[in-house]
Design a protein around this motif. Structure first.
Motif, PDB file in Angstrom:
ATOM      1  N   ALA A  54       0.823  -1.211   0.000  1.00  0.00           N
ATOM      2  CA  ALA A  54       0.000   0.000   0.000  1.00  0.00           C
ATOM      3  C   ALA A  54       0.859   1.264   0.000  1.00  0.00           C
ATOM      4  N   ASP A  55       1.954   1.236   0.733  1.00  0.00           N
ATOM      5  CA  ASP A  55       2.860   2.384   0.783  1.00  0.00           C
ATOM      6  C   ASP A  55       3.379   2.713  -0.618  1.00  0.00           C
ATOM      7  N   VAL A  56       3.799   1.703  -1.353  1.00  0.00           N
ATOM      8  CA  VAL A  56       4.338   1.920  -2.698  1.00  0.00           C
ATOM      9  C   VAL A  56       3.211   2.192  -3.700  1.00  0.00           C
ATOM     10  N   PHE A  57       2.075   1.516  -3.531  1.00  0.00           N
ATOM     11  CA  PHE A  57       0.948   1.706  -4.457  1.00  0.00           C
ATOM     12  C   PHE A  57       0.442   3.148  -4.426  1.00  0.00           C
ATOM     13  N   GLN A  58       0.500   3.791  -3.256  1.00  0.00           N
ATOM     14  CA  GLN A  58       0.090   5.203  -3.163  1.00  0.00           C
ATOM     15  C   GLN A  58       0.923   6.077  -4.101  1.00  0.00           C
ATOM     16  N   GLN A  59       2.188   5.734  -4.259  1.00  0.00           N
ATOM     17  CA  GLN A  59       3.088   6.502  -5.115  1.00  0.00           C
ATOM     18  C   GLN A  59       2.938   6.138  -6.591  1.00  0.00           C
ATOM     19  N   PHE A  60       2.492   4.907  -6.877  1.00  0.00           N
ATOM     20  CA  PHE A  60       2.398   4.402  -8.247  1.00  0.00           C
ATOM     21  C   PHE A  60       1.049   3.714  -8.461  1.00  0.00           C
ATOM     22  N   PRO A  61      -0.049   4.483  -8.465  1.00  0.00           N
ATOM     23  CA  PRO A  61      -1.379   3.880  -8.521  1.00  0.00           C
ATOM     24  C   PRO A  61      -1.740   3.218  -9.856  1.00  0.00           C
ATOM     25  N   GLU A  62      -0.943   3.405 -10.882  1.00  0.00           N
ATOM     26  CA  GLU A  62      -1.207   2.759 -12.176  1.00  0.00           C
ATOM     27  C   GLU A  62      -0.476   1.418 -12.293  1.00  0.00           C
ATOM     28  N   ALA A  63       0.367   1.113 -11.334  1.00  0.00           N
ATOM     29  CA  ALA A  63       1.185  -0.103 -11.388  1.00  0.00           C
ATOM     30  C   ALA A  63       0.501  -1.259 -10.658  1.00  0.00           C
ATOM     31  N   VAL A  64       1.093  -2.408 -10.800  1.00  0.00           N
ATOM     32  CA  VAL A  64       0.751  -3.576  -9.983  1.00  0.00           C
ATOM     33  C   VAL A  64       1.889  -3.690  -8.975  1.00  0.00           C
ATOM     34  N   VAL A  65       1.537  -3.692  -7.698  1.00  0.00           N
ATOM     35  CA  VAL A  65       2.553  -3.668  -6.639  1.00  0.00           C
ATOM     36  C   VAL A  65       2.480  -4.952  -5.818  1.00  0.00           C
ATOM     37  N   LEU A  66       3.648  -5.557  -5.629  1.00  0.00           N
ATOM     38  CA  LEU A  66       3.770  -6.780  -4.845  1.00  0.00           C
ATOM     39  C   LEU A  66       4.507  -6.486  -3.541  1.00  0.00           C
ATOM     40  N   GLY A  67       3.857  -6.805  -2.425  1.00  0.00           N
ATOM     41  CA  GLY A  67       4.487  -6.727  -1.109  1.00  0.00           C
ATOM     42  C   GLY A  67       4.552  -8.118  -0.520  1.00  0.00           C
ATOM     43  N   SER A  68       5.582  -8.372   0.265  1.00  0.00           N
ATOM     44  CA  SER A  68       5.721  -9.695   0.880  1.00  0.00           C
ATOM     45  C   SER A  68       6.440  -9.560   2.209  1.00  0.00           C
ATOM     46  N   ASP A  69       6.171 -10.505   3.092  1.00  0.00           N
ATOM     47  CA  ASP A  69       6.862 -10.528   4.376  1.00  0.00           C
ATOM     48  C   ASP A  69       6.925 -11.970   4.866  1.00  0.00           C
ATOM     49  N   THR A  70       7.981 -12.258   5.615  1.00  0.00           N
ATOM     50  CA  THR A  70       8.202 -13.609   6.134  1.00  0.00           C
ATOM     51  C   THR A  70       8.528 -13.544   7.612  1.00  0.00           C
ATOM     52  N   VAL A  71       7.928 -14.432   8.389  1.00  0.00           N
ATOM     53  CA  VAL A  71       8.306 -14.611   9.788  1.00  0.00           C
ATOM     54  C   VAL A  71       8.444 -16.099  10.070  1.00  0.00           C
ATOM     55  N   VAL A  72       9.206 -16.384  11.083  1.00  0.00           N
ATOM     56  CA  VAL A  72       9.371 -17.741  11.580  1.00  0.00           C
ATOM     57  C   VAL A  72       8.638 -17.809  12.910  1.00  0.00           C
ATOM     58  N   ALA A  73       7.978 -18.934  13.167  1.00  0.00           N
ATOM     59  CA  ALA A  73       7.280 -19.108  14.445  1.00  0.00           C
ATOM     60  C   ALA A  73       7.671 -20.448  15.056  1.00  0.00           C
ATOM     61  N   ALA A  74       7.944 -20.405  16.353  1.00  0.00           N
ATOM     62  CA  ALA A  74       8.265 -21.613  17.112  1.00  0.00           C
ATOM     63  C   ALA A  74       7.568 -21.509  18.460  1.00  0.00           C
ATOM     64  N   ASP A  75       6.868 -22.548  18.818  1.00  0.00           N
ATOM     65  CA  ASP A  75       6.116 -22.561  20.086  1.00  0.00           C
ATOM     66  C   ASP A  75       5.195 -21.353  20.220  1.00  0.00           C
ATOM     67  N   GLY A  76       4.604 -20.937  19.119  1.00  0.00           N
ATOM     68  CA  GLY A  76       3.682 -19.811  19.149  1.00  0.00           C
ATOM     69  C   GLY A  76       4.354 -18.460  19.214  1.00  0.00           C
ATOM     70  N   GLU A  77       5.676 -18.421  19.258  1.00  0.00           N
ATOM     71  CA  GLU A  77       6.404 -17.159  19.316  1.00  0.00           C
ATOM     72  C   GLU A  77       6.888 -16.784  17.920  1.00  0.00           C
ATOM     73  N   VAL A  78       6.580 -15.557  17.511  1.00  0.00           N
ATOM     74  CA  VAL A  78       7.006 -15.068  16.203  1.00  0.00           C
ATOM     75  C   VAL A  78       8.436 -14.571  16.299  1.00  0.00           C
ATOM     76  N   LEU A  79       9.260 -15.074  15.365  1.00  0.00           N
ATOM     77  CA  LEU A  79      10.661 -14.667  15.315  1.00  0.00           C
ATOM     78  C   LEU A  79      10.885 -13.866  14.038  1.00  0.00           C
ATOM     79  N   GLY A  80      11.184 -12.606  14.197  1.00  0.00           N
ATOM     80  CA  GLY A  80      11.504 -11.781  13.033  1.00  0.00           C
ATOM     81  C   GLY A  80      12.998 -11.828  12.780  1.00  0.00           C
ATOM     82  N   LYS A  81      13.538 -10.716  12.324  1.00  0.00           N
ATOM     83  CA  LYS A  81      14.981 -10.612  12.110  1.00  0.00           C
ATOM     84  C   LYS A  81      15.652 -10.358  13.455  1.00  0.00           C
ATOM     85  N   PRO A  82      16.836 -10.916  13.668  1.00  0.00           N
ATOM     86  CA  PRO A  82      17.492 -10.735  14.970  1.00  0.00           C
ATOM     87  C   PRO A  82      17.950  -9.294  15.188  1.00  0.00           C
TER      88      PRO A  82
END
Length: 187
Positions: A54-82
């Motif tokens: 959405a942040d990028v799409f606001q700047q380029f509303p005529e484009a197709v914008v792909l956003g992605s994110d990844t997290v790891v989870a262990a024992d119900g705890e979300v692990l992002g980047k260290p």
């Protein structure tokens, strides 16, 4: 012709899109990733991916914008980047000899259309020694990786088994993204 924009600075996501022959530009989002510990990981990665797109799409509303994110989870705890080496060490100890989940969300925005989905992959690690963990941290590879490892790099030697889409663990459910891009007039 409508252009595709990847709203991520991840070199792995860029490589995956290039691997499947897509033409795109990279415009990293400037949004700050805020982890809501009360959200389930699949909803969380879709929320973060949507905010980036959405942040990028606001700047380029005529484009197709792909956003992605990844997290790891262990024992119900979300692990992002260290945050630092100690945090990376704690994460790798937590994952050692166990199965954890890698959740990757993708959101595609275009004029009048949004596609959002998440992939969950079970990853099982071999038991890790302190020396293996320390050596890996010294490689600097864990620094920008969810869960403190990269399956496509040196971290591959930790992985005993995966159940699901390998590319989602790398950082982008590429087959699902390509299919979704067709719905947005690309591919």
């Amino acid at each position: 012709m409508t252009s595709l924009i990847l709203a991520s600075q991840s070199p792995r996501r860029r490589q995956l899109l290039e691997q499947v022959g897509l033409t795109f530009t990279v415009k990293p989002s400037s949004t700050e990733e805020i982890f809501d510990k009360n959200m389930n990981p699949e909803d969380l990665v879709q929320k973060l991916a949507r905010e980036k797109a959405a942040d990028v799409f606001q700047q380029f509303p005529e484009a197709v914008v792909l956003g992605s994110d990844t997290v790891v989870a262990a024992d119900g705890e979300v692990l992002g980047k260290p945050k630092d080496d100690a945090d990376a060490k704690n994460m790798l100890r937590m994952l050692s000899g166990r199965t954890h989940q890698v959740h990757t969300g993708a959101v595609i925005l275009s004029k009048g259309r949004e596609t959002s989905f998440a992939e969950t992959v079970n990853v099982t690690f071999y038991p890790l020694t302190e020396t293996e963990i320390d050596t890996y941290i010294q490689s600097r590879e864990p620094e920008d990786k969810a869960g403190s490892y990269g399956i496509q790099g040196l971290g591959a030697v930790f992985v005993k088994r995966i159940e699901g889409d390998y590319f989602s663990v790398v950082g982008l459910p590429v087959a699902g993204v390509v299919r979704a891009l067709k719905e947005h007039g690309l591919g």
